[in-house]
Scaffold this motif. Structure first.
Motif, PDB file in Angstrom:
ATOM      1  N   SER A  38       0.596  -0.850   0.155  1.00  0.00           N
ATOM      2  CA  SER A  38      -0.013   0.028  -0.032  1.00  0.00           C
ATOM      3  C   SER A  38       0.901   1.390  -0.094  1.00  0.00           C
ATOM      4  O   SER A  38       0.401   2.600  -0.153  1.00  0.00           O
ATOM      5  N   VAL A  39       1.908   1.308   0.454  1.00  0.00           N
ATOM      6  CA  VAL A  39       2.999   2.002   0.765  1.00  0.00           C
ATOM      7  C   VAL A  39       3.156   2.864  -0.785  1.00  0.00           C
ATOM      8  O   VAL A  39       3.648   4.113  -1.166  1.00  0.00           O
ATOM      9  N   LEU A  43       0.070   6.867   0.179  1.00  0.00           N
ATOM     10  CA  LEU A  43      -0.732   7.099   1.780  1.00  0.00           C
ATOM     11  C   LEU A  43      -1.260   8.862   1.323  1.00  0.00           C
ATOM     12  O   LEU A  43      -2.384   8.784   2.137  1.00  0.00           O
ATOM     13  N   TRP A  44      -0.435   9.742   0.283  1.00  0.00           N
ATOM     14  CA  TRP A  44      -1.503  11.096   1.216  1.00  0.00           C
ATOM     15  C   TRP A  44      -1.408  11.671   0.001  1.00  0.00           C
ATOM     16  O   TRP A  44      -0.194  11.091  -0.716  1.00  0.00           O
ATOM     17  N   THR A  45      -1.883  12.713  -0.465  1.00  0.00           N
ATOM     18  CA  THR A  45      -1.575  13.318  -2.022  1.00  0.00           C
ATOM     19  C   THR A  45      -1.819  14.982  -1.567  1.00  0.00           C
ATOM     20  O   THR A  45      -2.580  15.225  -0.771  1.00  0.00           O
ATOM     21  N   PRO A  49      -6.315  12.075   1.227  1.00  0.00           N
ATOM     22  CA  PRO A  49      -5.943  10.478   1.291  1.00  0.00           C
ATOM     23  C   PRO A  49      -5.446   9.816  -0.132  1.00  0.00           C
ATOM     24  O   PRO A  49      -6.626  10.333  -0.739  1.00  0.00           O
ATOM     25  N   GLY A  50      -4.491   9.207   0.411  1.00  0.00           N
ATOM     26  CA  GLY A  50      -4.470   8.292  -1.426  1.00  0.00           C
ATOM     27  C   GLY A  50      -4.962   7.297  -1.450  1.00  0.00           C
ATOM     28  O   GLY A  50      -5.395   6.731  -0.164  1.00  0.00           O
ATOM     29  N   LEU A  53      -3.972   4.499   1.324  1.00  0.00           N
ATOM     30  CA  LEU A  53      -4.333   4.790   3.394  1.00  0.00           C
ATOM     31  C   LEU A  53      -4.923   3.840   3.303  1.00  0.00           C
ATOM     32  O   LEU A  53      -4.849   3.190   4.602  1.00  0.00           O
ATOM     33  N   PHE A  54      -6.026   4.075   2.778  1.00  0.00           N
ATOM     34  CA  PHE A  54      -7.302   2.747   3.852  1.00  0.00           C
ATOM     35  C   PHE A  54      -6.379   0.997   3.537  1.00  0.00           C
ATOM     36  O   PHE A  54      -6.013   0.403   4.273  1.00  0.00           O
ATOM     37  N   PHE A  56      -3.184   0.589   3.644  1.00  0.00           N
ATOM     38  CA  PHE A  56      -1.960   0.767   5.309  1.00  0.00           C
ATOM     39  C   PHE A  56      -2.593   0.897   6.567  1.00  0.00           C
ATOM     40  O   PHE A  56      -2.285  -0.150   7.197  1.00  0.00           O
ATOM     41  N   ALA A  57      -3.748   0.995   6.551  1.00  0.00           N
ATOM     42  CA  ALA A  57      -4.388   0.894   7.576  1.00  0.00           C
ATOM     43  C   ALA A  57      -5.175  -0.428   7.668  1.00  0.00           C
ATOM     44  O   ALA A  57      -5.223  -0.921   9.303  1.00  0.00           O
TER      45      ALA A  57
END
Length: 167
Positions: A38-39, A43-45, A49-50, A53-54, A56-57
């Protein structure tokens, strides 16, 4: 008269079953794989949220729950089952393979409805009304939640007739 304990406790340490350790390891491995994969999605744009992110969580939760499970097993090992119901395992795996095979042909709603009906009515021996309501809510509800709530396109039927009626 002496005051000794009436019950004797065994000092032999219970061991965690190898099959349980294998299950914990498999869940931990999937969690770590999802974390690492997921990385790469981001993770973020700049907008928030990229796409990673979900996942990854969820990978972090899966890895953490695996660690908690391991700690619980080390503290107090669970009793292992005498045997595995192989017919149930084969039925679930086979039905998942069939579900994956027909998903693009029948679409998500119809194939998931049939999958849920199989497990609720045939395997679970539930009553017809509860099976129908649960399968309908599960298939149609999930389709609309993903398609319209999360903007994630799920497969629709390849048959024009079924596609015309919204399946």
């Amino acid at each position: 008269m002496t005051t000794e304990s009436v019950t004797a406790t065994s000092k032999t340490a219970a061991r965690v079953a190898p099959s349980v350790l294998a299950g914990i390891g498999a869940f931990a491995a999937v969690g770590v794989y999802v974390l690492i994969s997921s990385v790469g999605l981001g993770l973020w744009t700049s907008l928030g949220p990229g796409p990673g992110l979900f996942p990854f969580a969820m990978g972090a939760v899966l890895a953490a729950m695996s660690a908690v499970w391991l700690l619980q097993e080390l503290r107090r090992p669970s009793e292992t089952a005498e045997g595995v119901d192989r017919a149930l395992v084969i039925a679930v795996v086979a039905s998942l393979v069939v579900l994956a095979a027909v998903m693009d042909l029948l679409g998500f709603q119809l194939s998931m409805f049939l999958f849920l009906m199989y497990h609720l009515k045939l395997r679970g021996r539930r009553a017809w009304p509860s099976s129908l309501v649960t399968a309908l809510a599960g298939s149609v509800g999930a389709f609309y939640a993903f398609n319209y709530g999360l903007n994630v396109a799920l497969p629709v039927s390849a048959f024009p007739l079924l596609n015309t009626i919204g399946l």
